[in-house]
Design an enzyme around this catalytic site. Structure first.
Site, mmCIF file in Angstrom:
data_model
loop_
_atom_site.group_PDB
_atom_site.id
_atom_site.type_symbol
_atom_site.label_atom_id
_atom_site.label_comp_id
_atom_site.label_asym_id
_atom_site.label_seq_id
_atom_site.Cartn_x
_atom_site.Cartn_y
_atom_site.Cartn_z
ATOM 1 N N PRO A 174 -0.417 -11.449 12.816
ATOM 2 C CA PRO A 174 0.830 -11.897 13.450
ATOM 3 C C PRO A 174 0.922 -11.668 14.951
ATOM 4 O O PRO A 174 1.867 -12.151 15.569
ATOM 5 C CB PRO A 174 1.891 -11.083 12.710
ATOM 6 N N ASP A 197 -6.411 -19.792 20.157
ATOM 7 C CA ASP A 197 -5.102 -20.385 20.395
ATOM 8 C C ASP A 197 -4.163 -19.325 20.963
ATOM 9 O O ASP A 197 -4.505 -18.149 21.065
ATOM 10 C CB ASP A 197 -4.544 -21.057 19.139
ATOM 11 N N LYS A 219 -1.693 -24.611 21.581
ATOM 12 C CA LYS A 219 -0.785 -25.687 21.212
ATOM 13 C C LYS A 219 0.626 -25.207 21.518
ATOM 14 O O LYS A 219 1.171 -24.360 20.810
ATOM 15 C CB LYS A 219 -0.935 -26.035 19.728
ATOM 16 N N MET A 334 7.388 -22.265 12.044
ATOM 17 C CA MET A 334 7.421 -23.383 12.989
ATOM 18 C C MET A 334 8.730 -24.171 12.862
ATOM 19 O O MET A 334 8.735 -25.400 12.902
ATOM 20 C CB MET A 334 6.218 -24.313 12.761
#
Length: 410
Positions: A174, A197, A219, A334
């Site tokens: 996490p 990422d 992203k 998300m």
């Protein structure tokens, strides 16, 4: 008169796969020793009238003779562990092993055994074993110091790492680097290329060697975003160049992480690929914030749902009406942007408007904070608290269970 000291032990690594090892005793010492013997592939015979519940749970992997020790138990054995709480019984085992020229460890008195158990640590497929001349605390202390030095980079073990070309898909957990698995650290230490990422534990990138190529494939929500096809191409191309490539991402690579897409791309290109799972943020972040996703008598299920598309979107695969009818916990990932629409859909589908909601922002990171709300008030609270991704949203009674003082105020 000169005091005589015992000679130092001769260290050796035993290859026990398929070989009989006898453990006499079923208490906590045996409980610690047996799993390592199973992992070494040994054919374990455990002799004891009684065993701990944990050992009883291993009986599908070992042979348990539920009785006292008999000398014939050592027939065909290669190694023996005398681990009862009775010194006389251990002496009988040790003497029988000595007579048969079988090395024997005694848990009660190492001086009377013919072998000692080292303190063991493992790193990148290598084993570190420390023998402290019958002083297990000193052995464990030195083992821990060595392993800590390896983990921190004080001891350079780069030559010991796996170096075969290919791709390793690593879940970084996490965000807190302390929650990264040992296997993940090993993979990073072996890398020629790291494709990372923005949600992977970024502090660990500072530990990479100067020779390691770092490829940024972040992203950003509503911002710049690397195309998945381009990420796949980089993984395959670098591996075909003979490099060891680590794809480093946050959470677990197979939980909304597109990890299987990357595995398929590598497999189709004939590139060797392995997976190192990570702690999924969907479970780890609520847990770190003290919020259980399940609780006895309250929840019999929990669902992890992607909220990157709102209810009603033509490409959404979520049955929001069915989800609303469930009584357990819903964990949304998300979902910050679409949270108001999701909350409305859950209420419309039957969830109570006052259902507790926790929004955990930057979970496990230094800036972690938790916003408490309800389905009815979620949209307004997200605006008032200026919530931005990344965040995990937990919906259900478990939130009130964990924060009763907030919800008791009404």
């Amino acid at each position: 008169m000169t005091e005589q000291t015992d000679p130092a032990p001769y260290p050796v690594g035993l290859r026990l796969a398929g070989r009989r090892v006898v453990v006499v005793g079923g208490g906590h010492v045996a409980q610690r020793r047996v799993p390592a013997l199973i992992a070494a592939g040994a054919d374990v015979l455990l002799v004891s009238p009684e065993v701990t519940p944990a050992i009883e749970g291993m009986t599908s992997e070992i042979t348990w003779a539920a009785r006292g020790f008999e000398e014939g138990d050592l027939d065909g054995a290669w190694y023996v562990v005398a681990a009862t709480d009775d010194p006389d019984a251990n002496e009988r085992v040790s003497a029988a092993a000595e007579e048969r020229r079988i090395f024997c460890v005694r848990s009660d008195d190492g001086r009377e055994g013919s072998a000692w158990t080292p303190a063991v640590g493992r790193y990148g497929g290598m084993t570190v074993a420390v023998l402290g001349n019958r002083e297990p605390r000193r052995s464990a202390g030195l083992r821990d110091a060595v392993m800590a030095a390896i983990g921190s980079g004080e001891i350079d073990v780069s030559s010991a790492h796996e170096s075969q070309p290919g791709v390793v898909l690593v879940g970084g957990g996490p965000g807190d680097p302390d929650l990264v698995s040992a296997a993940a650290r090993h993979a990073l230490a072996s890398a020629d290329v790291v494709v990372a990422d923005r949600l992977a534990p970024r502090e660990l990138l500072d530990e990479l060697g100067a020779h390691v190529e770092l490829v940024d494939v972040a992203k950003l929500p509503r911002g710049r975003s690397a195309l998945q096809e381009e990420i796949n191409r980089v993984l395959v191309d670098r591996a075909r160049e003979g490099k060891r490539v680590v794809r480093f991402k946050g959470g677990d690579n197979f939980v909304f992480g597109r990890g299987f897409e990357e595995l398929l791309a590598c497999a189709e290109a004939g590139v060797p690929v392995e997976v190192v799972p990570g702690l999924s943020s969907a479970i780890a972040v609520p847990a770190r914030a003290g919020i259980p996703v399940t609780h006895r008598g309250m929840t019999h299920e929990f669902c992890v749902v992607s909220g990157h598309l709102p209810p009603g979107h033509p490409e959404s695969l979520v049955d929001w009406e069915a989800l609303a009818r469930l009584r357990g916990t819903v964990v949304l990932m998300m979902a910050v942007e679409n949270a108001p629409a999701i909350a409305a859909a859950l209420v419309e589908g039957g969830r109570a408007p006052d259902t507790p909601v926790a929004v955990i922002v930057e979970g496990t990171m230094p800036g972690e904070r938790t916003v408490l709300s309800t389905l009815a008030a979620l949209g307004d609270d997200l605006v008032a608290e200026q919530v931005r991704p990344p965040a995990i949203i937990v919906v259900g009674d478990v939130v009130a269970l964990a924060r009763p003082e907030h919800y008791a105020r009404g």
